[in-house]
Design an enzyme around this catalytic site. Structure first.
Site, PDB file in Angstrom:
ATOM      1  N   ARG A  14      14.036 -11.240  -2.295  1.00 14.28           N
ATOM      2  CA  ARG A  14      12.644 -11.375  -1.848  1.00 14.28           C
ATOM      3  C   ARG A  14      12.162 -12.801  -2.069  1.00 14.28           C
ATOM      4  O   ARG A  14      12.336 -13.352  -3.156  1.00 14.28           O
ATOM      5  CB  ARG A  14      11.759 -10.388  -2.615  1.00 14.28           C
ATOM      6  CG  ARG A  14      11.208  -9.276  -1.732  1.00 14.28           C
ATOM      7  CD  ARG A  14      10.453  -8.278  -2.542  1.00 14.28           C
ATOM      8  NE  ARG A  14       9.185  -8.796  -3.076  1.00 14.28           N
ATOM      9  CZ  ARG A  14       8.280  -8.037  -3.659  1.00 14.28           C
ATOM     10  NH1 ARG A  14       8.488  -6.738  -3.783  1.00 14.28           N
ATOM     11  NH2 ARG A  14       7.169  -8.568  -4.118  1.00 14.28           N
ATOM     12  N   LYS A  24       6.060   0.074  -9.919  1.00 12.91           N
ATOM     13  CA  LYS A  24       5.201   0.882  -9.026  1.00 12.91           C
ATOM     14  C   LYS A  24       6.024   1.536  -7.914  1.00 12.91           C
ATOM     15  O   LYS A  24       5.895   2.727  -7.660  1.00 12.91           O
ATOM     16  CB  LYS A  24       4.095  -0.003  -8.395  1.00 12.91           C
ATOM     17  CG  LYS A  24       3.147  -0.621  -9.407  1.00 12.91           C
ATOM     18  CD  LYS A  24       1.999  -1.357  -8.729  1.00 12.91           C
ATOM     19  CE  LYS A  24       2.418  -2.597  -7.965  1.00 12.91           C
ATOM     20  NZ  LYS A  24       2.849  -3.735  -8.797  1.00 12.91           N
ATOM     21  N   ARG A  46      -6.114  -4.099  -5.465  1.00 16.96           N
ATOM     22  CA  ARG A  46      -5.754  -5.194  -6.363  1.00 16.96           C
ATOM     23  C   ARG A  46      -6.973  -6.018  -6.765  1.00 16.96           C
ATOM     24  O   ARG A  46      -6.830  -6.979  -7.535  1.00 16.96           O
ATOM     25  CB  ARG A  46      -4.761  -6.126  -5.669  1.00 16.96           C
ATOM     26  CG  ARG A  46      -3.309  -5.797  -5.901  1.00 16.96           C
ATOM     27  CD  ARG A  46      -2.502  -6.746  -5.031  1.00 16.96           C
ATOM     28  NE  ARG A  46      -1.225  -7.090  -5.572  1.00 16.96           N
ATOM     29  CZ  ARG A  46      -0.078  -6.452  -5.310  1.00 16.96           C
ATOM     30  NH1 ARG A  46      -0.082  -5.394  -4.539  1.00 16.96           N
ATOM     31  NH2 ARG A  46       1.048  -6.873  -5.814  1.00 16.96           N
ATOM     32  N   ARG A  95       2.105 -15.057  -9.551  1.00 19.96           N
ATOM     33  CA  ARG A  95       1.725 -13.650  -9.347  1.00 19.96           C
ATOM     34  C   ARG A  95       1.204 -13.031 -10.653  1.00 19.96           C
ATOM     35  O   ARG A  95       0.277 -12.230 -10.631  1.00 19.96           O
ATOM     36  CB  ARG A  95       2.909 -12.860  -8.795  1.00 19.96           C
ATOM     37  CG  ARG A  95       3.146 -13.175  -7.298  1.00 19.96           C
ATOM     38  CD  ARG A  95       4.564 -12.895  -6.855  1.00 19.96           C
ATOM     39  NE  ARG A  95       4.961 -11.515  -6.992  1.00 19.96           N
ATOM     40  CZ  ARG A  95       6.233 -11.112  -7.099  1.00 19.96           C
ATOM     41  NH1 ARG A  95       7.220 -11.984  -7.108  1.00 19.96           N
ATOM     42  NH2 ARG A  95       6.500  -9.830  -7.195  1.00 19.96           N
ATOM     43  N   ARG A 142      15.879  -8.617  -9.546  1.00 13.33           N
ATOM     44  CA  ARG A 142      15.620  -8.144  -8.179  1.00 13.33           C
ATOM     45  C   ARG A 142      15.837  -9.276  -7.167  1.00 13.33           C
ATOM     46  O   ARG A 142      16.295  -9.030  -6.056  1.00 13.33           O
ATOM     47  CB  ARG A 142      14.181  -7.611  -8.081  1.00 13.33           C
ATOM     48  CG  ARG A 142      13.880  -6.983  -6.730  1.00 13.33           C
ATOM     49  CD  ARG A 142      12.555  -6.256  -6.733  1.00 13.33           C
ATOM     50  NE  ARG A 142      11.433  -7.176  -6.682  1.00 13.33           N
ATOM     51  CZ  ARG A 142      10.146  -6.801  -6.778  1.00 13.33           C
ATOM     52  NH1 ARG A 142       9.847  -5.534  -6.959  1.00 13.33           N
ATOM     53  NH2 ARG A 142       9.196  -7.699  -6.715  1.00 13.33           N
TER      54      ARG A 142
HETATM   55  P1  ATP Z   1       6.244  -4.873  -7.482  1.00 11.77           P
HETATM   56  O1  ATP Z   1       6.423  -4.279  -6.125  1.00 11.77           O
HETATM   57  O2  ATP Z   1       7.521  -5.129  -8.173  1.00 11.77           O
HETATM   58  O3  ATP Z   1       5.308  -4.083  -8.352  1.00 11.77           O
HETATM   59  P2  ATP Z   1       4.351  -6.832  -6.611  1.00 11.77           P
HETATM   60  O4  ATP Z   1       3.219  -5.989  -7.055  1.00 11.77           O
HETATM   61  O5  ATP Z   1       4.169  -8.301  -6.847  1.00 11.77           O
HETATM   62  O6  ATP Z   1       5.669  -6.369  -7.286  1.00 11.77           O
HETATM   63  P3  ATP Z   1       4.028  -6.040  -3.822  1.00 11.77           P
HETATM   64  O7  ATP Z   1       3.083  -4.981  -4.197  1.00 11.77           O
HETATM   65  O8  ATP Z   1       5.151  -5.710  -2.940  1.00 11.77           O
HETATM   66  O9  ATP Z   1       4.713  -6.721  -5.078  1.00 11.77           O
HETATM   67  O10 ATP Z   1       3.170  -7.247  -3.186  1.00 11.77           O
HETATM   68  C1  ATP Z   1       3.782  -8.435  -2.763  1.00 11.77           C
HETATM   69  C2  ATP Z   1       2.720  -9.401  -2.259  1.00 11.77           C
HETATM   70  O11 ATP Z   1       2.029  -8.827  -1.124  1.00 11.77           O
HETATM   71  C3  ATP Z   1       1.606  -9.742  -3.255  1.00 11.77           C
HETATM   72  O12 ATP Z   1       1.961 -10.785  -4.129  1.00 11.77           O
HETATM   73  C4  ATP Z   1       0.462 -10.146  -2.280  1.00 11.77           C
HETATM   74  O13 ATP Z   1       0.637 -11.435  -1.782  1.00 11.77           O
HETATM   75  C5  ATP Z   1       0.641  -9.178  -1.121  1.00 11.77           C
HETATM   76  N1  ATP Z   1      -0.158  -7.931  -1.312  1.00 11.77           N
HETATM   77  C6  ATP Z   1       0.328  -6.668  -1.467  1.00 11.77           C
HETATM   78  N2  ATP Z   1      -0.671  -5.780  -1.645  1.00 11.77           N
HETATM   79  C7  ATP Z   1      -1.826  -6.493  -1.601  1.00 11.77           C
HETATM   80  C8  ATP Z   1      -3.202  -6.170  -1.741  1.00 11.77           C
HETATM   81  N3  ATP Z   1      -3.608  -4.904  -1.986  1.00 11.77           N
HETATM   82  N4  ATP Z   1      -4.117  -7.176  -1.637  1.00 11.77           N
HETATM   83  C9  ATP Z   1      -3.734  -8.432  -1.403  1.00 11.77           C
HETATM   84  N5  ATP Z   1      -2.455  -8.814  -1.281  1.00 11.77           N
HETATM   85  C10 ATP Z   1      -1.499  -7.871  -1.374  1.00 11.77           C
HETATM   86 MG    MG Z   2       6.432  -2.835  -4.965  1.00 10.08          MG
END
Ligand code: ATP
Ligand code: MG
Length: 191
Positions: free
Chosen positions: A134, A14, A89, A145, A128
């Site tokens: 991270r 993403k 999400r 996750r 990563r």
């Molecule tokens: P990537 O960035 O590689 O796609 P990812 O989707 O797990 O991985 P992030 O989107 O950076 O990573 O999110 C990291 C963490 O931040 C999530 O696991 C969650 O705990 C929190 N988070 C981020 N966005 C939301 C959201 N919209 N609602 C609830 N928690 C969130």
């Molecule tokens: Mg991301």
């Protein structure tokens, strides 16, 4: 440019594709993960709350997240399309986003879904972990996750389908191929 919601499992790319889209079409970019990591780094109250959830692989509660999202969106100012990366999400977040945008006479635009097999996802996230360190990129938390993604987030794909916004792109081993397919869909939407 129309707004874009970029959607997919952890490690699906993403952030990577968002950066490419932002550079090509001069859009705004809201990554909720980056916003939360910034709050943690700055030691804010919100950051302290968020850290407990993130380190555990869980989602931040919807109410809090929706509030953060609206504030971040309004702070960007108007004029260009925005990519929502990592939001919504949950169904509740999706409904709230739709409402928030409608109140501003904007809309969700299009949804880009990235589909990547889990073996590739795990390999990317462990890699990563080595490069960026991270805290939530360790095997145990990654598995949590993935579970959260399957249970709470993946069902949203049907929600977007019903809204008529879903565009699915499946990883077949080439980032260039993904990018050119995505750019083509964006240009079609904005004709
Ligand atoms: P990537 O960035 O590689 O796609 P990812 O989707 O797990 O991985 P992030 O989107 O950076 O990573 O999110 C990291 C963490 O931040 C999530 O696991 C969650 O705990 C929190 N988070 C981020 N966005 C939301 C959201 N919209 N609602 C609830 N928690 C969130
Ligand atoms: Mg991301």
């Amino acid at each position: 440019m129309k707004n874009i919601i970029i959607f997919g499992a952890p490690g699906s790319g993403k952030g990577t594709y968002s950066d490419e889209i932002v550079a090509k079409y001069n859009m705004g970019h809201i990554s909720t993960g980056d916003v939360l990591r910034g709050e943690i780094k700055n030691g804010t109250e919100l950051g302290n709350i968020a850290k407990g959830y993130i380190d555990n692989g869980q989602l931040i509660p919807d109410e809090l997240m929706i509030d953060i999202l609206a504030k971040t969106y309004d702070a960007l100012g108007e004029g260009k399309g925005v990519i929502f990366d990592g939001f919504p999400r949950t169904i509740a977040q999706a409904e709230a986003l739709k409402k928030m945008l409608a109140e501003r006479n904007h809309d969700m635009g299009m949804m880009i879904e990235l589909v990547v097999d889990e073996e590739t996802l795990m390999a990317r996230l462990l890699n990563r972990a080595k490069e960026q360190g991270r805290a939530d990129d360790n095997e145990e938390t990654i598995k949590k996750r993935f579970d959260v993604y399957h249970n709470q987030t993946a069902p949203l794909a049907d929600w977007f389908e019903k809204e008529g916004l879903r565009h699915t792109f499946t990883w077949k081993g080439s980032k260039e191929q993904m990018l050119s397919d995505i750019f083509e869909a964006i240009e079609k939407e904005n004709n």
